[in-house]
Motif scaffolding. Sequence first.
Motif, PDB file in Angstrom:
ATOM      1  N   SER A 327     -33.333 -19.238 -46.292  1.00 13.90           N
ATOM      2  CA  SER A 327     -32.910 -18.213 -47.246  1.00 13.90           C
ATOM      3  C   SER A 327     -33.370 -16.850 -46.781  1.00 13.90           C
ATOM      4  O   SER A 327     -34.378 -16.723 -46.083  1.00 13.90           O
ATOM      5  N   ASN A 328     -32.607 -15.823 -47.177  1.00 16.18           N
ATOM      6  CA  ASN A 328     -32.963 -14.433 -46.933  1.00 16.18           C
ATOM      7  C   ASN A 328     -32.055 -13.563 -47.792  1.00 16.18           C
ATOM      8  O   ASN A 328     -30.924 -13.277 -47.417  1.00 16.18           O
ATOM      9  N   LEU A 329     -32.537 -13.149 -48.944  1.00 11.86           N
ATOM     10  CA  LEU A 329     -31.736 -12.321 -49.852  1.00 11.86           C
ATOM     11  C   LEU A 329     -31.881 -10.836 -49.550  1.00 11.86           C
ATOM     12  O   LEU A 329     -31.248 -10.019 -50.224  1.00 11.86           O
ATOM     13  N   ASN A 330     -32.675 -10.480 -48.561  1.00  9.88           N
ATOM     14  CA  ASN A 330     -32.828  -9.080 -48.173  1.00  9.88           C
ATOM     15  C   ASN A 330     -32.248  -8.808 -46.783  1.00  9.88           C
ATOM     16  O   ASN A 330     -32.625  -7.850 -46.118  1.00  9.88           O
ATOM     17  N   GLY A 331     -31.329  -9.659 -46.357  1.00 12.76           N
ATOM     18  CA  GLY A 331     -30.707  -9.480 -45.044  1.00 12.76           C
ATOM     19  C   GLY A 331     -29.666  -8.371 -45.040  1.00 12.76           C
ATOM     20  O   GLY A 331     -29.493  -7.614 -46.005  1.00 12.76           O
ATOM     21  N   GLN A 332     -28.927  -8.293 -43.950  1.00 10.62           N
ATOM     22  CA  GLN A 332     -27.899  -7.263 -43.791  1.00 10.62           C
ATOM     23  C   GLN A 332     -26.705  -7.548 -44.693  1.00 10.62           C
ATOM     24  O   GLN A 332     -26.273  -8.685 -44.839  1.00 10.62           O
ATOM     25  N   TYR A 333     -26.168  -6.490 -45.319  1.00 11.56           N
ATOM     26  CA  TYR A 333     -25.038  -6.658 -46.230  1.00 11.56           C
ATOM     27  C   TYR A 333     -23.730  -6.574 -45.434  1.00 11.56           C
ATOM     28  O   TYR A 333     -23.460  -5.599 -44.743  1.00 11.56           O
ATOM     29  N   PHE A 334     -22.886  -7.615 -45.554  1.00  9.89           N
ATOM     30  CA  PHE A 334     -21.580  -7.655 -44.884  1.00  9.89           C
ATOM     31  C   PHE A 334     -20.484  -7.622 -45.944  1.00  9.89           C
ATOM     32  O   PHE A 334     -20.503  -8.424 -46.883  1.00  9.89           O
ATOM     33  N   ARG A 335     -19.545  -6.718 -45.791  1.00 14.08           N
ATOM     34  CA  ARG A 335     -18.407  -6.650 -46.719  1.00 14.08           C
ATOM     35  C   ARG A 335     -17.301  -7.626 -46.331  1.00 14.08           C
ATOM     36  O   ARG A 335     -16.369  -7.861 -47.087  1.00 14.08           O
ATOM     37  N   SER A 336     -17.400  -8.170 -45.136  1.00 11.13           N
ATOM     38  CA  SER A 336     -16.511  -9.233 -44.693  1.00 11.13           C
ATOM     39  C   SER A 336     -17.322 -10.153 -43.788  1.00 11.13           C
ATOM     40  O   SER A 336     -18.328  -9.736 -43.205  1.00 11.13           O
ATOM     41  N   ILE A 337     -16.915 -11.400 -43.683  1.00 13.53           N
ATOM     42  CA  ILE A 337     -17.669 -12.378 -42.915  1.00 13.53           C
ATOM     43  C   ILE A 337     -17.497 -12.117 -41.421  1.00 13.53           C
ATOM     44  O   ILE A 337     -16.368 -12.132 -40.910  1.00 13.53           O
ATOM     45  N   PRO A 338     -18.574 -11.850 -40.679  1.00 11.52           N
ATOM     46  CA  PRO A 338     -18.457 -11.596 -39.235  1.00 11.52           C
ATOM     47  C   PRO A 338     -17.934 -12.840 -38.507  1.00 11.52           C
ATOM     48  O   PRO A 338     -18.157 -13.978 -38.919  1.00 11.52           O
ATOM     49  N   HIS A 339     -17.243 -12.609 -37.405  1.00 16.00           N
ATOM     50  CA  HIS A 339     -16.701 -13.716 -36.619  1.00 16.00           C
ATOM     51  C   HIS A 339     -17.801 -14.420 -35.816  1.00 16.00           C
ATOM     52  O   HIS A 339     -17.751 -15.635 -35.628  1.00 16.00           O
ATOM     53  N   GLN A 340     -18.771 -13.645 -35.334  1.00 19.79           N
ATOM     54  CA  GLN A 340     -19.813 -14.232 -34.490  1.00 19.79           C
ATOM     55  C   GLN A 340     -20.890 -14.898 -35.346  1.00 19.79           C
ATOM     56  O   GLN A 340     -21.405 -14.315 -36.305  1.00 19.79           O
ATOM     57  N   ARG A 341     -21.210 -16.112 -34.951  1.00 17.31           N
ATOM     58  CA  ARG A 341     -22.199 -16.886 -35.696  1.00 17.31           C
ATOM     59  C   ARG A 341     -23.574 -16.231 -35.667  1.00 17.31           C
ATOM     60  O   ARG A 341     -24.291 -16.203 -36.674  1.00 17.31           O
ATOM     61  N   GLN A 342     -23.974 -15.686 -34.509  1.00 17.13           N
ATOM     62  CA  GLN A 342     -25.269 -15.052 -34.383  1.00 17.13           C
ATOM     63  C   GLN A 342     -25.391 -13.864 -35.318  1.00 17.13           C
ATOM     64  O   GLN A 342     -26.467 -13.589 -35.864  1.00 17.13           O
ATOM     65  N   GLN A 343     -24.307 -13.140 -35.541  1.00 16.96           N
ATOM     66  CA  GLN A 343     -24.322 -11.997 -36.438  1.00 16.96           C
ATOM     67  C   GLN A 343     -24.432 -12.435 -37.892  1.00 16.96           C
ATOM     68  O   GLN A 343     -25.105 -11.794 -38.700  1.00 16.96           O
ATOM     69  N   ARG A 344     -23.780 -13.550 -38.234  1.00 17.73           N
ATOM     70  CA  ARG A 344     -23.821 -14.031 -39.613  1.00 17.73           C
ATOM     71  C   ARG A 344     -25.225 -14.448 -40.028  1.00 17.73           C
ATOM     72  O   ARG A 344     -25.566 -14.412 -41.206  1.00 17.73           O
ATOM     73  N   LYS A 345     -26.065 -14.848 -39.065  1.00 18.22           N
ATOM     74  CA  LYS A 345     -27.443 -15.225 -39.387  1.00 18.22           C
ATOM     75  C   LYS A 345     -28.220 -14.070 -39.999  1.00 18.22           C
ATOM     76  O   LYS A 345     -29.186 -14.285 -40.727  1.00 18.22           O
ATOM     77  N   LYS A 346     -27.837 -12.845 -39.692  1.00 20.50           N
ATOM     78  CA  LYS A 346     -28.563 -11.675 -40.163  1.00 20.50           C
ATOM     79  C   LYS A 346     -28.200 -11.290 -41.588  1.00 20.50           C
ATOM     80  O   LYS A 346     -28.767 -10.353 -42.150  1.00 20.50           O
ATOM     81  N   GLY A 347     -27.245 -11.988 -42.189  1.00 22.27           N
ATOM     82  CA  GLY A 347     -26.756 -11.609 -43.508  1.00 22.27           C
ATOM     83  C   GLY A 347     -27.614 -12.127 -44.648  1.00 22.27           C
ATOM     84  O   GLY A 347     -28.707 -12.668 -44.472  1.00 22.27           O
TER      85      GLY A 347
END
Length: 376
Positions: A327-347
């Motif tokens: 869990s991480n509720l203070n991660g990066q805010y994405f307005r759309s789901i990134p295509h790259q899996r590594q980037q989605r981990k930061k959300g």
Amino acid sequence: MRRAPTASAALVLCAATAGLLSAQGRAAPAEPPEPPRFASWDEVNVLAHGLLQLGHGLREHVERTQGRLGALERRLRACGAACKESGASAAPPRAPAGLGPSGEAAPETLGSLQTQLKTQNGRIEQLFHKVAQQQRHLEKQHLKIQNLQSQVSLLAPMHLGHRMAKPGRKKRLPKMAQLAGPAHNISRLHNGGWTVIQRRQDGSVDFNQPWEAYKAGFGDPQGEFWLGLEKVHRITGDRGSRLAVQLQDWEGNAESLQFPVYLGGEDTAYSLQLTAPVASELGATTVAPNGLSLPFSTWDQDHDLRGDKNCAKSLSGGWWFGTCGHSNLNGQYFRSIPHQRQQRKKGIFWKTWRGRYYPLQATTMLIQPTAAEAAS
């Protein structure tokens, strides 16, 4: 010039001690690994303090030696000048060993002394660097010791509230086009003495902040904000509390969780102590029967339970990280789901609900001291 034996002995002792510390944790290849043993904080603190004292002593010795050499060089040069002024009739004084005919120190002697001093300075700087590294490791070990101690004695057995969503049997609320459902729940919780400590809804505030910002708080209370760890600790004091977490995805689905917690002070890195049934929600892999303690981490204050990674730096934001992936509720805010899996981990994610690679649309966190709940 002969170096002081005490400085050499101290340097050898410091180097041996630093090597011994860096070699801890490496078992001999031919022997089976022994169970991990944690030294007491008093022992490691005394050892680190001793290393720092030895390093300071070596540095003071070098500074004193440099001062004496400088004074000697000035006196020798003054003597040489006085000898020249006395005239050729007087017999020149006999130059001490290592000095030139004019009374000045021989260039090769001074060069040798300067080289030795530079070498000694370099070794001392390396020693200070190693001591600083060991101090950081010892601080992290101290937090792990506190975690183990909390599993043994800090948490009394507690039970989940009737609104707590259990793993595998979570209640999914009806689909909503807006945040009307969570807003209604928040309003109802406020009437029961709850305090909102976090809100994410539009990405207007950067949550990738350092330790001091998470300690003091940041953002706009009318929009996205983090109340501040010190303020939350003052609200809860030394009492147990209940933490409410409200989540919303991009399809209008919402989830609401509540569970008992205890928030420690800054001396524990604001550790969030959880009971065993809910510890896995925040990243616990193995949990003692009476719970788990998770320190808070930021990119500049690494307190997570991973010894080989800084979760806050690898992901984003500050959080009670366990093993980086739950869990991480203070991660990066994405307005759309990134295509790259590594980037989605930061959300922003809560793995046991929508998965680690699904960035959530909105979150709200509230806290209430247990005594206030009983009085309401």
